[in-house]
Structures are given as structure tokens and as C-alpha cells.
Enzyme design. Structure first.
Site, PDB file in Angstrom:
ATOM      1  N   LYS A 262      37.681  33.723  27.212  1.00 41.66           N
ATOM      2  CA  LYS A 262      39.018  33.787  26.620  1.00 41.66           C
ATOM      3  C   LYS A 262      40.075  33.688  27.713  1.00 41.66           C
ATOM      4  O   LYS A 262      41.123  33.093  27.521  1.00 41.66           O
ATOM      5  CB  LYS A 262      39.157  35.090  25.836  1.00 41.66           C
ATOM      6  CG  LYS A 262      40.559  35.318  25.326  1.00 41.66           C
ATOM      7  CD  LYS A 262      40.593  36.326  24.214  1.00 41.66           C
ATOM      8  CE  LYS A 262      41.925  37.039  24.117  1.00 41.66           C
ATOM      9  NZ  LYS A 262      43.100  36.227  24.345  1.00 41.66           N
ATOM     10  N   ARG A 263      39.767  34.257  28.859  1.00 43.49           N
ATOM     11  CA  ARG A 263      40.725  34.209  29.975  1.00 43.49           C
ATOM     12  C   ARG A 263      41.027  32.773  30.397  1.00 43.49           C
ATOM     13  O   ARG A 263      42.153  32.453  30.731  1.00 43.49           O
ATOM     14  CB  ARG A 263      40.200  35.019  31.164  1.00 43.49           C
ATOM     15  CG  ARG A 263      40.944  36.350  31.333  1.00 43.49           C
ATOM     16  CD  ARG A 263      40.303  37.220  32.367  1.00 43.49           C
ATOM     17  NE  ARG A 263      38.994  37.682  31.915  1.00 43.49           N
ATOM     18  CZ  ARG A 263      37.850  37.475  32.565  1.00 43.49           C
ATOM     19  NH1 ARG A 263      37.833  36.808  33.696  1.00 43.49           N
ATOM     20  NH2 ARG A 263      36.718  37.938  32.078  1.00 43.49           N
TER      21      ARG A 263
END
Ligand code: GLU
Length: 508
Positions: A262-263
């Protein structure tokens, strides 16, 4: 034997796109072989349960067009399909393993486990584990007397049930994608199969359910490969035939070799989830492909290519075509690099393939929101003109803003390069010629324009950019005469007049 595959997510948050890819390959494989695609919710870990995650998973599958044949809320003969509702089933199987000597009770307290780890760390053991060696030093039914074990059980002392890993044995896992994977049990620990809260762990529940649900192929992410030897040993311990395994390659970040997270999405500006998700605890929002304007078909098509290839240059596949073409043998071992630009490209291909009328309908709500009061025919024509330049539906409206509003500004660079001293006069003359057109359409506008150039001995490059500037405010765009036809005579006149006066001294 009928193919039966399952997608078995844990409802611990929104489904990552890697999870959607796993579901997709399961779905394609099932449909290809006339089999069943089963959804099983693996929620035995109550501590990681997240409100709304199960609904999210179902909605994401529905959006992608993958409706389970069996699953919670979908019916089926092998239910319930939610592990928390199958709780009673697992204890019996854990007991079976105890009775046959493949598993044992362990009564160690958290403090005792910590102490063991500390001791091993001090002795410079790289990864301290409860394993074939350390179990001899712990409080379990292998080291305690039978009477002591019965007493502890009777008195209700908390215990877990652990798998008794064989001491030094090669476990052979056959994987459709990877061939034979051989692991020696010396590297494996005595995994907990049943927890003190009365729930099975993932490993036990997964094997029992795959067996009871008659799963023929386990298709899942590479991160589960390290668990596969234990699973094979569990099948052997129960005396069951193991299903076929296929561990799918990881999705990798666009820049580098790590796993896509997600980062990376936040950092590089793309969603990693199919649908928008708002965290029930923190309220934090994560963007989704659906809300970012992606077509489900293009999202699915893009995902299908992350790890699998058809062996031909074809890239655009409908779901039916994917079903037809898919095979596990064409899934690669190497991680698949995610490419956000390619993802956009897919969307653009799907957008272009829609009929103008369909696009017109699809952009209607977007135009309404902007309070553009135009007909469906008008939006259809807008779509025809703008679709080659758009990757997403809103771009049709945004890039074609001048088809709905009088331009407020004029492209600075074009003005500087093309708007000369005599331009107002030239444009005014052109306007007068356009005025003579009684049947206003693209063709007539075009021929009047060409005759004007010839009569005045003017080059296209001196006039056309200025005409575009006056009418659209832009330096580039689709066919000018199509735009004029769509806007209508009066609108074009007004815009020319306004532009000429704003950009320079209007001619008499
Ligand atoms: N519950 C596991 C997950 O969340 C399933 C893994 C498997 O398919 O065996 O991915």
C-alpha cells in the site's frame, strides 16, 4: 474428477489487488474446466477480524464479475463457508492427530515461551523456535507424564495443540508452477494447530476444509509456499490425498524488487485496492480502482497479465476470452512487476472500444454534476470527439470543457506564437465567410475555411491555430470543424467575436 477451487481470504481488511489476482486465477481455472469457484472466509483469527472486510471482499468480487458458485450467502452443499461457523468441526480433527501421535498438547505459558526464546537467543540460535529439539525442554504431553497431562486437561489449564514435526525428513511438495519443492523438516517448527481460545489455526482449518470441501487445486499466493510442506504432512497424517498446489508469483513494486505494498501506491500515486476502503477504526481512506475511474473489465484484464501470459502478443482479453486462454502452465515463477502506466493504458483501450452512445450515457452523470445542460446526443458527440484523448470517463468531460463552456483563457504559448498583428483582421474576415453558411455542418465549415485560405493566399498554419484558439482556447484538440458543427453557428460566432476582442484589436 470435477475441478473445485477456493478463494480463501481472511477478513482482516480490504482485499489487496494481489488477492484479487489470486481470486481471478482461481475463477478462470474453475470456469475453464467447468468446475466450481468457492469463496471461503477464513476468520479463525478473531484478533485480526475487521468489521466490513467480508462485505468488501464480496463486493470486490462482484465488481470484477467473479460470482462464487458456493460461499457464504451464495449457497452450496459444503457449507458453512465461514470458518468461525465451522468451529465444532476442527476440534475433532485436532483430537484425531493427538490420538494418532501426529500432534501433542503444549501447556507452556506465554512467559515460559518467552524464556525459551531468550535462552536460545543467548545461545546464539538464529531463529528460536518450538521445534523437534526445543520441545523436549518444554511443558507438553511429550515431556509430561500421562497422569500429569490428564490432570492439567481436567483442571482446565490452557493448552494449544502442536504438530509433531518429524525430526529430519525431506518433504516433497509438487507445485504446478514450480515443479518439485523439497524442504527438510529440520527447518520447520512445531506449528500450533489448535489454540487455547478453542479455535483452530489457519493451518488446521485450511487443510480440514480443503479436504471436506473436496478442493482439487489450491491456487494461492507465493507467501503460502513456506506453509505447503506442513500442509503436505498434515494430509499424510490424516491419510488424505492432497490437492494439487499452485503458488502464484508475487506482485512486485514498479520500482525495485520488493513486494507491492500500500505504501508504494501512496508513494507513487496509484490504488492497491479494487474498491475504496475506509478503515472502520481510524477512518483512514484508501483509494480504489473503481472510484478512480477504472473499468472493472480493464482492471481484470490488467491483473490477468500479472504473472500469466497467453503465449501470443494479444493483450486485450474479455473475461470469456481469458477463461478460454488461461492455463496454470503459463503462469510464471518470477515475480510480476506492477506497472501503473500500463494499467492506465488498459483503461484507455477499454474506453476507446466503447461505442460513442455508450460513452455518452456513461458521462451523463459527470456532466450533470457539473451542471451542463445538454442532450444525450450532444454527449455522444462529445464522446466521439474526445475519446481518443482520454483514459478515463471524466477526462472526456474535463478535456472537452470548451464543448460546454465558453473559454475563459487562451493558451498562452499558441497566442504568443500564432496571434500576429494582422490576425484579428484575418479572423474577422473568416467569420464573415462562415456567416454565409446556411447549412451549418463540419463539411461546409471545412470547405468555406479552405476557400478563404485560397482566396487570401494564407497558409493553414497561420489560420487554423487561431481559429482553435478563439473557439476552444486551446492549442490542440480534435477536428476543428467537428467542434464547430457541434457548438453551432451562433456559439461559434460569439466565441470568435469575444476572442478577437480579447486577444487583440478587432478589425473594422
Ligand atoms: N486465509 C489465507 C489468506 O488469507 C488463505 C491462504 C490459502 O489460500 O491457503 O490468504
Amino acid at each position: 474428477m470435477k475441478v473445485r477451487v477456493r478463494f480463501a481470504p481472511s477478513p482482516t481488511g480490504p482485499l489487496h489487488m494481489g488477492g484479487v489476482r489470486t481470486a481471478l486465477y482461481n475463477y478462470l481455472f474453475a470456469k475453464k474446466h467447468g468446475g466450481s469457484f468457492i469463496l471461503r472466509i477464513e476468520d479463525t483469527d478473531q484478533t485480526r477480524f475487521v468489521e466490513g472486510a467480508e462485505d468488501y471482499i464480496k463486493e470486490a468480487l462482484a465488481w470484477c464479475g467473479m460470482i462464487p458458485d458456493e460461499g457464504p450467502g451464495f449457497g452450496g452443499k459444503f457449507g458453512p463457508y465461514k470458518q468461525s461457523e465451522r468451529k465444532e468441526i476442527y476440534k475433532e480433527y485436532a483430537d484425531r492427530l493427538i490420538n494418532s501421535g501426529y500432534a501433542y498438547y503444549a501447556f507452556d505459558t506465554p512467559e515460559e515461551l518467552d524464556a525459551m526464546r531468550e535462552r536460545l537467543k543467548k545461545a546464539k540460535v538464529a531463529s528460536p523456535q518450538y521445534n523437534t529439539i526445543t520441545r523436549d525442554t518444554m511443558r507438553n504431553s511429550l515431556t509430561l507424564s500421562e497422569e500429569e497431562v490428564s490432570r492439567l486437561l481436567q483442571e482446565g489449564h490452557p493448552y494449544v495443540i502442536r504438530f509433531k514435526m518429524p525430526r529430519k525428513e525431506d518433504v516433497r511438495v509438487q507445485d504446478v508452477i514450480r515443479g518439485w519443492v523439497v524442504v527438510n523438516t529440520i527447518q520447520l517448527d512445531d506449528k500450533v494447530l489448535f489454540k487455547s481460545d478453542g479455535m483452530p489455526t489457519y493451518h488446521l482449518a485450511n487443510i480440514v476444509d480443503d479436504h471436506k470441501m473436496e478442493i482439487t487445486h489450491v491456487i494461492r499466493g507465493e507467501e503460502w509456499l513456506p506453509s505447503a510442506p506442513l500442509h503436505v504432512l498434515l494430509y499424510q497424517a490424516f491419510g488424505w490425498d492432497a490437492p494439487q498446489f499452485a503458488h502464484l508469483p508475487l506482485l512486485l513494486k514498479p520500482d525495485g524488487n520488493g513486494k507491492l505494498s500500500k505504501r508504494d501506491g501512496d508513494r507513487l500515486g496509484f490504488p492497491v485496492f479494487p474498491l475504496e476502503w475506509s478503515d472502520p477504526k481510524t477512518g483512514e481512506k484508501s483509494s480504489g480502482y473503481r472510484e478512480n475511474g477504472y473499468f472493472a473489465e480493464s482492471f481484470v484484464n490488467m491483473l490477468s497479465m500479472l504473472g500469466w501470459n497467453p503465449g501470443t502478443p494479444q493483450e486485450i482479453f474479455s473475461m470469456d476470452e481469458l477463461i478460454e486462454a488461461f492455463s496454470l502452465e503459463r503462469v510464471g515463477k518470477a515475480g510480476a512487476k506492477f506497472d501503473p502506466n500500463k494499467t492506465k493504458w488498459f483503461n484507455q483501450q477499454y474506453l476507446r472500444a466503447y461505442k460513442d452512445e455508450e460513452l455518452g450515457k456513461m458521462i451523463e452523470p459527470i456532466a450533470k454534476e457539473k451542471e451542463y445542460d445538454v442532450s444525450l446526443e450532444y454527449l455522444t458527440e462529445v464522446s466521439r470527439l474526445m475519446k481518443e484523448r482520454a483514459s478515463f470517463l471524466p477526462e472526456i468531460v474535463e478535456n472537452g470543457q470548451y464543448l460546454f463552456e465558453v473559454p475563459k483563457e487562451y493558451d498562452e504559448k499558441t497566442t504568443r506564437k500564432k496571434w500576429k498583428e494582422d490576425t484579428p483582421q484575418v479572423m474577422e474576415g473568416l467569420r464573415a465567410e462562415f456567416e454565409k453558411i446556411s447549412d451549418w455542418n463540419a463539411e461546409n465549415c471545412h470547405s468555406v475555411f479552405i476557400s478563404y485560405l485560397e482566396k487570401k493566399e494564407l497558409g493553414m498554419g497561420r489560420v487554423l491555430p487561431n481559429l482553435r484558439l478563439l473557439i476552444t482556447g486551446q492549442g490542440m484538440g480534435p477536428s476543428m470543424f467537428d467542434i464547430m458543427a457541434l457548438l453551432g453557428k451562433e456559439e461559434c460566432f460569439n466565441r470568435m467575436k469575444k476572442g478577437i476582442s480579447e486577444l487583440g484589436i478587432a478589425a473594422n
